[in-house]
Design a protein around this motif. Structure first.
Motif, PDB file in Angstrom:
ATOM      1  N   GLU A 199     -27.521  -3.669  13.436  1.00  0.00           N
ATOM      2  CA  GLU A 199     -28.513  -4.468  12.717  1.00  0.00           C
ATOM      3  C   GLU A 199     -28.180  -4.548  11.226  1.00  0.00           C
ATOM      4  O   GLU A 199     -28.386  -5.598  10.594  1.00  0.00           O
ATOM      5  CB  GLU A 199     -29.903  -3.868  12.952  1.00  0.00           C
ATOM      6  N   ASP A 247     -39.808  -8.158  22.156  1.00  0.00           N
ATOM      7  CA  ASP A 247     -38.750  -9.026  21.662  1.00  0.00           C
ATOM      8  C   ASP A 247     -37.454  -8.770  22.413  1.00  0.00           C
ATOM      9  O   ASP A 247     -37.060  -7.625  22.632  1.00  0.00           O
ATOM     10  CB  ASP A 247     -38.522  -8.787  20.169  1.00  0.00           C
ATOM     11  N   ARG A 303     -27.554   1.036  17.429  1.00  0.00           N
ATOM     12  CA  ARG A 303     -28.115  -0.310  17.284  1.00  0.00           C
ATOM     13  C   ARG A 303     -28.511  -0.579  15.836  1.00  0.00           C
ATOM     14  O   ARG A 303     -28.365  -1.697  15.347  1.00  0.00           O
ATOM     15  CB  ARG A 303     -29.309  -0.501  18.212  1.00  0.00           C
ATOM     16  N   HIS A 362     -30.163   4.358  19.556  1.00  0.00           N
ATOM     17  CA  HIS A 362     -30.945   3.721  18.497  1.00  0.00           C
ATOM     18  C   HIS A 362     -30.188   3.749  17.169  1.00  0.00           C
ATOM     19  O   HIS A 362     -30.259   2.786  16.389  1.00  0.00           O
ATOM     20  CB  HIS A 362     -32.294   4.414  18.356  1.00  0.00           C
ATOM     21  N   GLU A 413     -34.326 -12.265  19.632  1.00  0.00           N
ATOM     22  CA  GLU A 413     -35.407 -12.114  18.645  1.00  0.00           C
ATOM     23  C   GLU A 413     -35.122 -10.957  17.688  1.00  0.00           C
ATOM     24  O   GLU A 413     -35.422 -11.041  16.495  1.00  0.00           O
ATOM     25  CB  GLU A 413     -36.745 -11.897  19.348  1.00  0.00           C
ATOM     26  N   MET A 414     -34.531  -9.874  18.223  1.00  0.00           N
ATOM     27  CA  MET A 414     -34.178  -8.746  17.370  1.00  0.00           C
ATOM     28  C   MET A 414     -33.079  -9.125  16.380  1.00  0.00           C
ATOM     29  O   MET A 414     -33.068  -8.652  15.236  1.00  0.00           O
ATOM     30  CB  MET A 414     -33.741  -7.560  18.227  1.00  0.00           C
ATOM     31  N   THR A 465     -39.514  -1.558  18.330  1.00  0.00           N
ATOM     32  CA  THR A 465     -38.194  -1.387  18.948  1.00  0.00           C
ATOM     33  C   THR A 465     -38.213  -0.293  19.997  1.00  0.00           C
ATOM     34  O   THR A 465     -37.169   0.153  20.444  1.00  0.00           O
ATOM     35  CB  THR A 465     -37.117  -1.042  17.890  1.00  0.00           C
ATOM     36  N   GLU A 480     -36.238   1.833  14.212  1.00  0.00           N
ATOM     37  CA  GLU A 480     -35.104   2.505  14.841  1.00  0.00           C
ATOM     38  C   GLU A 480     -35.039   3.974  14.416  1.00  0.00           C
ATOM     39  O   GLU A 480     -34.766   4.864  15.240  1.00  0.00           O
ATOM     40  CB  GLU A 480     -33.790   1.806  14.470  1.00  0.00           C
ATOM     41  N   VAL A 487     -37.246  -3.216  10.776  1.00  0.00           N
ATOM     42  CA  VAL A 487     -36.412  -2.960  11.958  1.00  0.00           C
ATOM     43  C   VAL A 487     -35.766  -1.585  11.864  1.00  0.00           C
ATOM     44  O   VAL A 487     -35.801  -0.791  12.818  1.00  0.00           O
ATOM     45  CB  VAL A 487     -35.339  -4.060  12.106  1.00  0.00           C
ATOM     46  N   ARG A 545     -34.771 -10.893  13.598  1.00  0.00           N
ATOM     47  CA  ARG A 545     -35.480  -9.940  12.743  1.00  0.00           C
ATOM     48  C   ARG A 545     -34.498  -9.192  11.841  1.00  0.00           C
ATOM     49  O   ARG A 545     -34.806  -8.896  10.679  1.00  0.00           O
ATOM     50  CB  ARG A 545     -36.262  -8.957  13.599  1.00  0.00           C
ATOM     51  N   THR A 604     -27.416  -3.340  22.806  1.00  0.00           N
ATOM     52  CA  THR A 604     -28.799  -3.297  23.283  1.00  0.00           C
ATOM     53  C   THR A 604     -28.863  -2.981  24.769  1.00  0.00           C
ATOM     54  O   THR A 604     -29.744  -2.227  25.222  1.00  0.00           O
ATOM     55  CB  THR A 604     -29.502  -4.630  22.991  1.00  0.00           C
TER      56      THR A 604
END
Length: 246
Positions: A46, A177, A42, A39, A181-182, A171, A197, A193, A185, A81
């Protein structure tokens, strides 16, 4: 579901049906930390997406099954992901295996039927509404039966609150999603987001501490009911043989 039946208490030092739990707890703890790291990783991607900004061509998902080609950063986000999904799956397998052992040991130690039937070890995580309290209830019941009279560690509740926050904010393990889609976002609403996380990463860390605390308490109780091994006898020295000079 909540009915309990008391079984005659087993005499001290005659506990049957105990299962080894230390190794399962260790594997579960490392799996939780691995998922938490996923996480965090990710979240880094993001932030990179948010910093880069959405391309002029728009979001990857155009709706009605249409998708534009991904750029390099978006494609690598899909990889991250997928790795997180694999780590989460491994974590779920180890966690449920650990929970089964802790639950079985609590029954052996208390000689009482568990609060929830075995089916809830699985259904409790996926059944809507019930998954808001049953998994924590399973762990709390196992802890209280293992060490009666001892207060439930606060880390159990902290772990569960963080898990619910991550789960409900989009998440977590059951978010709907997909990666595209993520990505959208991340381009448009990075704050929520990252908050989600962070909650899931925090749930992983506190879950690691929770597994250690529950397992340690149960092992302490088991040790108190297990006969201590007698100390090894010191080797006796044989009398020295008289020398020829004597």
């Amino acid at each position: 579901m909540n009915e309990q039946k008391t079984i005659p208490a087993a005499p001290a030092r005659q506990v049957h049906g105990l299962r080894p739990v230390e190794k399962a707890a260790r594997l579960t703890g490392w799996a939780l930390l691995l998922a938490g790291l996923g996480h965090v990783l990710r979240a880094v991607w993001e932030i990179r997406l948010w910093t880069a900004g959405e391309p002029a061509s728009g979001p990857p998902d155009r709706g009605e099954g249409a998708h534009r080609p991904l750029n390099g950063l978006e494609d690598s986000y899909h990889v991250v992901t997928s790795l997180l999904g694999a780590a989460t799956l491994v974590c779920a397998v180890f966690f449920i295996a650990w929970l089964w052992r802790v639950r079985d040991n609590s029954v052996a130690l208390s000689r009482e039927s568990p609060k929830y039937t075995g089916l809830w070890v699985y259904l409790g995580w996926v059944l809507p509404v019930a998954n808001l309290w049953i998994p924590r209830g399973l762990i709390a019941d196992a802890y209280r039966k293992s060490v009666p009279g001892r207060k439930l560690p606060a880390v159990v509740t902290v772990w569960w609150v963080l898990w619910l926050v991550g789960l409900l904010s989009g998440t977590g393990l059951f978010f709907r999603d997909g990666a595209d889609e993520m990505i959208e976002r991340a381009y448009t609403e990075i704050g929520p987001v990252l908050f989600s996380e962070a909650a899931m990463a925090g749930a992983a860390v506190t879950g690691f501490l929770m597994v250690r605390a529950v397992t340690a308490a149960q092992l302490e109780r088991i040790a108190s009911l297990t006969p201590a091994e007698p100390p090894a006898e010191a080797p006796t020295e044989s009398p020295a043989e008289p020398s020829a000079a004597e």
